[in-house]
Each structure stands twice: as structure tokens, then as C-alpha cells.
Design a protein around this motif. Structure first.
Motif, mmCIF file in Angstrom:
data_model
loop_
_atom_site.group_PDB
_atom_site.id
_atom_site.type_symbol
_atom_site.label_atom_id
_atom_site.label_comp_id
_atom_site.label_asym_id
_atom_site.label_seq_id
_atom_site.Cartn_x
_atom_site.Cartn_y
_atom_site.Cartn_z
ATOM 1 N N LEU A 100 -0.093 7.535 -2.657
ATOM 2 C CA LEU A 100 -1.154 8.322 -2.835
ATOM 3 C C LEU A 100 -2.047 8.261 -1.482
ATOM 4 C CD1 LEU A 100 -2.855 10.344 -4.579
ATOM 5 C CD2 LEU A 100 -3.985 8.530 -5.845
ATOM 6 N N ASN A 124 -9.954 11.813 -4.917
ATOM 7 C CA ASN A 124 -8.815 10.690 -5.159
ATOM 8 C C ASN A 124 -9.112 10.453 -6.766
ATOM 9 O OD1 ASN A 124 -6.824 8.921 -4.330
ATOM 10 N ND2 ASN A 124 -8.306 7.309 -4.810
ATOM 11 N N MET A 127 -6.956 13.190 -8.160
ATOM 12 C CA MET A 127 -5.525 13.047 -7.969
ATOM 13 C C MET A 127 -5.013 11.932 -8.969
ATOM 14 S SD MET A 127 -4.235 14.922 -5.968
ATOM 15 C CE MET A 127 -2.690 13.963 -5.517
ATOM 16 N N LEU A 131 -2.006 12.066 -12.059
ATOM 17 C CA LEU A 131 -0.671 11.529 -11.833
ATOM 18 C C LEU A 131 -0.559 10.465 -13.112
ATOM 19 C CD1 LEU A 131 -1.044 10.065 -8.040
ATOM 20 C CD2 LEU A 131 0.568 11.810 -9.212
#
Length: 209
Positions: A100, A124, A127, A131
Motif C-alpha cells: 500500500l 490511506n 484505502m 482492502l
């Protein structure tokens, strides 16, 4: 800021330390060293992880949690994932993973105003959530396919359950007989101490018979 690496494998037959060297190299590439490693063999679907909880307890504010892949942490139900994020957030711990790139910002905090840092941290976080959802779906899909396969095999009278890795156990037995230590066997074969202990127990029982 300390970097603490978390290593997890799903079963006792797997070696959670497998990714240790790659994480050491990753940290060095970014000009850092890993301060501590926390290793355990436990299912990714549970939040009952003593080593992960110890990592959080021993961390200082702003430390880094380094993992090989996000699913080492995030293969959890939404409620448990939210609970884990709250524990990490309470100490402002950042999750960093080689897979990442947006997470790498935490390793290079040079923005004096903090504005860019805040924006990228928000990206982040999104993300990570994405995920985590993918990791959970992947886990559930594999469990469902596995269950369907077992059901079909049982119906056809072909299901025998999980079979031991005979060749791997033979290798362990051979190394034990030649006087290798548990740590040496782990290094050579990349197996768990649980497996080595199991083979050693079989040897003792065979010798006593």
C-alpha cells in the motif's frame, strides 16, 4: 517513532516468520530499522490475538505497525475491524504495508504544516477500509467454496479430512535425528515449532514402544 512489525500466519502448519526478512529490507530501503517483532499463528478472522494486543499496549504514540499485507491485520468482520482501528487510533498508530504505497508517508514525515500529511492520511484510511473489506470477502468466499467442496466430497464418499504433509514431516524427522535444533529446522524448512514438536513427540513414542 518506533517501527513494530506484526507477523501472522493462519495455521500452526505455516510459518509466520516467513515475511520477516522482506520487512527488514523494506524498512531499510526507507531509512529505518524495525524495533520489535510480534509473531503469532492465529486465524485472520478473529480479533483474539495476544501478540497484536501486546504490540498495541507496548507502542508509544505515533509508532508504526508494519505488516507484509493488509490482510495480516484486516481479515475481520466489520465490527472487529472498527474495534481494532479504534485501538490503533487511540495511540495514533499508523499501519504501513509494502503493498500500500499511500501508507509509506508515515515513514517520511517531513511536511511542516501537516496539511499534506492529513490529506494523505485520510486517503490511506479509505484505502485500508477498502482492502479490509476485500480481504474479508476473499476469506468468506474461500470458506464457502471449501465448505461446498467438502459437502460434495462427503456426498460422494470421497472426503477424508485434512491430510498431513508426509514428506515435510519426514524432512523434520530426519533433521531431528541428525541433532538439529528446533530453530535450525525452522530456518531450513520454514515450518512452525508446533509441527516440529509434533514430529518429535511421534519419534519419542515410537522409540518407547
Amino acid at each position: 517513532m518506533f517501527i513494530r512489525a506484526y507477523l501472522r500466519a493462519s495455521t500452526q502448519e505455516q510459518n509466520a516468520d516467513r515475511a520477516k526478512e522482506s520487512l527488514i529490507q523494506f524498512a531499510e530501503q526507507h531509512g529505518h530499522r524495525i524495533a520489535a517483532f510480534y509473531t503469532e499463528n492465529v486465524s485472520g478472522a478473529t480479533l483474539h490475538r495476544p501478540e497484536l494486543m501486546r504490540l498495541i499496549a507496548e507502542s508509544g504514540e505515533g509508532d508504526i505497525v508494519l505488516v507484509e499485507q493488509i490482510d495480516r491485520l484486516a481479515r475481520l468482520k466489520q465490527r472487529d475491524w472498527d474495534s481494532l482501528k479504534q485501538r490503533l487510533s487511540a495511540k495514533r498508530l499508523s499501519i504501513v504495508s509494502p503493498e500500500l504505497p499511500t501508507s509509506w508517508l508515515a515513514l517520511d514525515r517531513k511536511d511542516e504544516t501537516g496539511f499534506t500529511d492529513s490529506i494523505l492520511q485520510a486517503v490511506n484510511s479509505m484505502m485500508l477500509d477498502m482492502l479490509a473489506a476485500v480481504a474479508r470477502k476473499d476469506y468468506e468466499d474461500r470458506r464457502r467454496r471449501q465448505s461446498q467442496g467438502i459437502g460434495k466430497a462427503k456426498a460422494e464418499g470421497k472426503y477424508r479430512g485434512r491430510q498431513p504433509d508426509i514428506k515435510r514431516r519426514q524432512h523434520v524427522a530426519s533433521l531431528l535425528r541428525t541433532g538439529h535444533s528446533y530453530s535450525e529446522i525452522q530456518e531450513i524448512l520454514g515450518c512452525s515449532r508446533h509441527l516440529i514438536a509434533s514430529v518429535a513427540k511421534e519419534q519419542r513414542q515410537s522409540e518407547a514402544a
